[in-house]
Design an enzyme around this catalytic site. Structure first.
Site, mmCIF file in Angstrom:
data_model
loop_
_atom_site.group_PDB
_atom_site.id
_atom_site.type_symbol
_atom_site.label_atom_id
_atom_site.label_comp_id
_atom_site.label_asym_id
_atom_site.label_seq_id
_atom_site.Cartn_x
_atom_site.Cartn_y
_atom_site.Cartn_z
ATOM 1 N N ASN A 153 33.956 22.027 -8.426
ATOM 2 C CA ASN A 153 32.845 21.631 -9.297
ATOM 3 C C ASN A 153 32.935 22.176 -10.724
ATOM 4 O OD1 ASN A 153 32.392 24.167 -8.293
ATOM 5 N ND2 ASN A 153 30.204 23.885 -7.997
ATOM 6 N N GLU A 179 42.381 21.421 -4.699
ATOM 7 C CA GLU A 179 43.321 20.290 -4.744
ATOM 8 C C GLU A 179 42.655 19.047 -5.341
ATOM 9 O OE1 GLU A 179 42.316 22.087 -2.209
ATOM 10 O OE2 GLU A 179 41.921 20.924 -0.383
ATOM 11 N N PRO A 231 32.234 27.941 5.568
ATOM 12 C CA PRO A 231 33.307 27.942 6.581
ATOM 13 C C PRO A 231 34.644 28.444 6.025
ATOM 14 C CG PRO A 231 32.079 25.874 6.652
ATOM 15 C CD PRO A 231 31.579 26.627 5.460
ATOM 16 N N LEU A 244 43.266 44.535 5.000
ATOM 17 C CA LEU A 244 42.203 45.341 4.370
ATOM 18 C C LEU A 244 42.123 45.082 2.860
ATOM 19 C CD1 LEU A 244 42.546 48.669 6.340
ATOM 20 C CD2 LEU A 244 40.786 46.927 6.571
ATOM 21 N N GLU A 250 32.208 33.783 -3.274
ATOM 22 C CA GLU A 250 31.112 33.018 -3.898
ATOM 23 C C GLU A 250 30.976 31.744 -3.095
ATOM 24 O OE1 GLU A 250 29.140 33.898 -6.127
ATOM 25 O OE2 GLU A 250 30.111 35.555 -7.165
ATOM 26 N N CYS A 284 26.559 25.184 -6.694
ATOM 27 C CA CYS A 284 26.302 26.022 -5.518
ATOM 28 C C CYS A 284 24.899 26.603 -5.507
ATOM 29 C CB CYS A 284 27.323 27.142 -5.471
ATOM 30 S SG CYS A 284 27.385 28.048 -7.024
ATOM 31 N N GLU A 381 23.672 22.518 3.307
ATOM 32 C CA GLU A 381 24.049 22.248 1.921
ATOM 33 C C GLU A 381 24.641 20.837 1.832
ATOM 34 O OE1 GLU A 381 27.551 24.235 0.264
ATOM 35 O OE2 GLU A 381 26.350 24.713 -1.499
ATOM 36 N N GLY A 454 27.556 35.004 0.210
ATOM 37 C CA GLY A 454 28.644 35.680 -0.479
ATOM 38 C C GLY A 454 28.686 37.179 -0.340
ATOM 39 N N GLU A 458 30.075 38.240 -9.470
ATOM 40 C CA GLU A 458 30.893 37.880 -10.627
ATOM 41 C C GLU A 458 30.052 38.088 -11.884
ATOM 42 O OE1 GLU A 458 32.404 33.821 -9.373
ATOM 43 O OE2 GLU A 458 34.291 34.936 -9.386
HETATM 44 P P1 NAD Z 1 36.075 24.445 0.112
HETATM 45 O O1 NAD Z 1 35.577 25.615 0.867
HETATM 46 O O2 NAD Z 1 36.420 23.225 0.847
HETATM 47 O O3 NAD Z 1 37.408 24.843 -0.704
HETATM 48 C C1 NAD Z 1 37.406 25.894 -1.630
HETATM 49 C C2 NAD Z 1 38.836 26.308 -1.906
HETATM 50 O O4 NAD Z 1 39.370 26.990 -0.776
HETATM 51 C C3 NAD Z 1 39.798 25.155 -2.200
HETATM 52 O O5 NAD Z 1 40.658 25.545 -3.254
HETATM 53 C C4 NAD Z 1 40.579 25.026 -0.893
HETATM 54 O O6 NAD Z 1 41.872 24.492 -1.046
HETATM 55 C C5 NAD Z 1 40.651 26.471 -0.445
HETATM 56 N N1 NAD Z 1 40.864 26.679 0.988
HETATM 57 C C6 NAD Z 1 40.488 25.890 2.016
HETATM 58 N N2 NAD Z 1 40.854 26.443 3.189
HETATM 59 C C7 NAD Z 1 41.463 27.625 2.902
HETATM 60 C C8 NAD Z 1 42.043 28.658 3.689
HETATM 61 N N3 NAD Z 1 42.047 28.610 5.020
HETATM 62 N N4 NAD Z 1 42.554 29.728 3.048
HETATM 63 C C9 NAD Z 1 42.527 29.816 1.699
HETATM 64 N N5 NAD Z 1 42.003 28.865 0.913
HETATM 65 C C10 NAD Z 1 41.464 27.782 1.498
HETATM 66 O O7 NAD Z 1 34.987 24.202 -1.010
HETATM 67 P P2 NAD Z 1 34.852 22.977 -2.012
HETATM 68 O O8 NAD Z 1 34.465 21.794 -1.188
HETATM 69 O O9 NAD Z 1 36.050 22.915 -2.885
HETATM 70 O O10 NAD Z 1 33.631 23.444 -2.911
HETATM 71 C C11 NAD Z 1 32.303 23.267 -2.558
HETATM 72 C C12 NAD Z 1 31.711 24.538 -1.990
HETATM 73 O O11 NAD Z 1 31.878 25.616 -2.895
HETATM 74 C C13 NAD Z 1 30.224 24.422 -1.750
HETATM 75 O O12 NAD Z 1 29.874 25.004 -0.523
HETATM 76 C C14 NAD Z 1 29.630 25.214 -2.892
HETATM 77 O O13 NAD Z 1 28.352 25.712 -2.659
HETATM 78 C C15 NAD Z 1 30.641 26.289 -3.082
HETATM 79 N N6 NAD Z 1 30.566 26.850 -4.434
HETATM 80 C C16 NAD Z 1 30.096 28.118 -4.594
HETATM 81 C C17 NAD Z 1 29.965 28.669 -5.860
HETATM 82 C C18 NAD Z 1 29.441 30.063 -6.074
HETATM 83 O O14 NAD Z 1 29.659 30.611 -7.134
HETATM 84 N N7 NAD Z 1 28.760 30.666 -5.140
HETATM 85 C C19 NAD Z 1 30.349 27.911 -6.970
HETATM 86 C C20 NAD Z 1 30.830 26.621 -6.766
HETATM 87 C C21 NAD Z 1 30.936 26.112 -5.487
#
Ligand code: NAD
Length: 484
Positions: A153, A179, A231, A244, A250, A284, A381, A454, A458
């Protein structure tokens, strides 16, 4: 050549790098569905090169005077600002967010993080602890090679929010963008070199979750900061625990926005719209459970529908456009499925709920009312432009209902009674709360989640805690007092 094809997929050791043995994947412009770039996932060889170059660069960088490190970050901030339009257009191509947003909140917010952490780099000190004639001192030392993993996002902002504090503290960064939005972080890496950072200090490698997982478990990596869903957060946190490793998580949210009947109605409607429709709802911290006090519900909904109707969807490159498409077709399908569930559950769809006749992954801004706490659309969400309006009668009740969620990212309160505002905020389980506004996240203020939303924070000085560790040094000034 495709419209936004980068020179290569990755940026490692100060230069673009490709390895066509990695699986190819497309970058799609969400406003048209057109493929604008094709990239390759990082192979083990690319990951190894990134870790090796980051390790080497970090050793050099940690020895620089903090003021010199800060200067590089501040120069990077200036370069970003001088190229704001070009970077904002790329952000729009990567995400589909309208230029009306990206020109003001994406590259600019990344630049502010670099400016802020560049500015405080020389103030990251330890303390001196007197112990009679002896004394001890502490040093704040960098962790080493840090991995950043981004969501789709805010690709530029996330690349900078993780990179700036990491580098300010003397670490190196390997960033893996989502990606879905692989383009913007490459520009940040390029700019870091132009600003004078040593080669290998800020690397970008592309790929799906598997590449992220390989980075998180690499023995050369000391820390991982993830922005993503709950997840994924669980998986990454567990993988990091094996070694560790230090983490910042986030994650997602289902934040409450509470509107009392003494609130300024127009401001409250503005807050609810900003907190649900900005970035096509892909934020988020969005306040997706809008609790409205009974006495003003009718007027609130009337104004909300009127103003939502006027939102201008369209070509994100047209500066008059207020709302772009979802970032991907997959995300649009997910949001449409939630809208169907909301209708089946008996919530009333006041406006939207459908898709406009346009190419691209558009969805009309949607408002549900008569939503109850147990409905799926009030618990999960959605990450799209879907607002759920819930009615409440009194303060005690709404606080209990607002907290009845596994998430704890953010919360908002609109009221003209400031005593009540502080009393309510005090009881809300959330990392960030807003009073009479919503979703502002300036770099000076800590940002992060509690409960499932989280770990760590940050932005602000708080981020320094998560990119350094303390080394204690005891200094004896006299003879060793030994019983042997
Ligand atoms: P996502 O969890 O599908 O992916 C996030 C990132 O993690 C991607 O780069 C993905 O390739 C990577 N990833 C996936 N599986 C992994 C693994 N097993 N090991 C390491 N990396 C892995 O999230 P998304 O769909 O890209 O983004 C939307 C989510 O992000 C929403 O839940 C949103 O609330 C959250 N978000 C949180 C914040 C915050 O600051 N709290 C900000 C923006 C988005």
């Amino acid at each position: 050549m495709m419209r936004a094809q980068p020179k290569a997929s990755h940026f490692v050791d100060g230069a673009y790098l490709d390895d066509t043995n990695g699986a190819a994947f497309d970058c799609v412009y969400p406003a048209t569905g057109e493929v604008i770039a094709q990239l390759h996932e990082a192979t083990p060889a690319v990951i190894e090169a990134a870790v090796m170059s980051a390790t080497r660069a970090q050793k050099d960088w940690a020895g620089w005077r903090p003021v010199e490190r800060g200067r590089v970050l501040r120069r990077a901030a200036d370069i970003i600002m001088s190229r704001n339009r070009e970077l904002s257009e790329l952000e729009t191509l990567d995400t589909g967010k309208p230029l009306q947003e990206t020109l003001y909140v994406d590259a600019t917010s990344g630049a502010e993080a670099l400016e802020f952490f560049g500015g405080i780099a020389p103030t990251i000190n330890g303390e001196m602890i007197p112990l009679g004639s002896d004394f001890a001192y502490t040093k704040r030392v960098p962790l080493g090679v840090c991995v950043g993993i981004g969501a789709w996002n805010y690709p530029t902002q996330i690349a900078c929010w993780k990179g700036a504090p990491a580098l300010a503290c003397g670490n190196a960064m390997i960033f893996k963008p989502s990606e879905t939005t692989p383009l913007c972080a490459l520009k940040v890496a390029e700019i870091m070199i132009e600003a004078g950072a040593p080669s290998g200090l800020y690397n970008v490698v592309q790929g799906m979750g598997g590449v992220g997982a390989a980075l998180v478990t690499h023995p050369g990596v000391a820390k991982v900061s993830l922005t993503g869903s709950v997840p994924t957060g669980r998986k990454v946190y567990a993988a990091a625990a094996e070694g560790l490793r230090n983490v910042t998580m986030e994650l997602g949210g289902k934040s409450p926005l509470i509107i009392f009947d003494d609130a300024d109605l127009e401001d409250a409607v503005s807050g609810a719209m900003l907190g649900n429709f900005y970035s096509t709802g892909q934020v988020c911290s969005n306040g997706t459970r809008v609790f409205v006090q009974k006495a003003i519900k009718t007027q609130f909904l009337a104004r909300l529908v009127e103003r939502t109707k006027a939102i201008k969807l369209g070509d994100p490159m047209d500066e008059a456009t207020q709302m772009g498409p979802m970032a991907s077709e997959a995300q649009r399908r997910k949001v449409q499925a939630y809208i169907s569930v909301g209708k089946t559950e008996g919530a009333q769809c006041l406006i939207g709920g459908d898709t406009p006749e346009m190419d691209g992954f558009y969805i009309n801004p949607t408002v549900f009312c008569d939503v109850t706490d147990d409905m799926v659309i009030a618990r999960e969400e959605i990450f799209g432009p879907v607002m759920a309006v819930l009615e409440f009668e009194n303060e005690e009740e709404v606080v209990t209902r607002a907290n009845a969620t596994e998430f704890g990212l953010s919360a908002g309160v609109f009221t003209s009674d400031l005593t009540r505002a502080h009393r309510v905020v005090d009881q809300l389980d959330a990392g960030t709360c807003w009073i009479n506004t919503y979703n502002l996240a300036p770099v000076e203020v800590p940002f992060g989640g509690s409960k499932m939303s989280g770990v760590g924070r940050e932005n602000s000085r708080a981020a320094i805690e998560h990119y350094t560790e303390i080394k204690s040094v005891y200094v004896a000034m006299g003879a060793v007092d030994s019983p042997y």
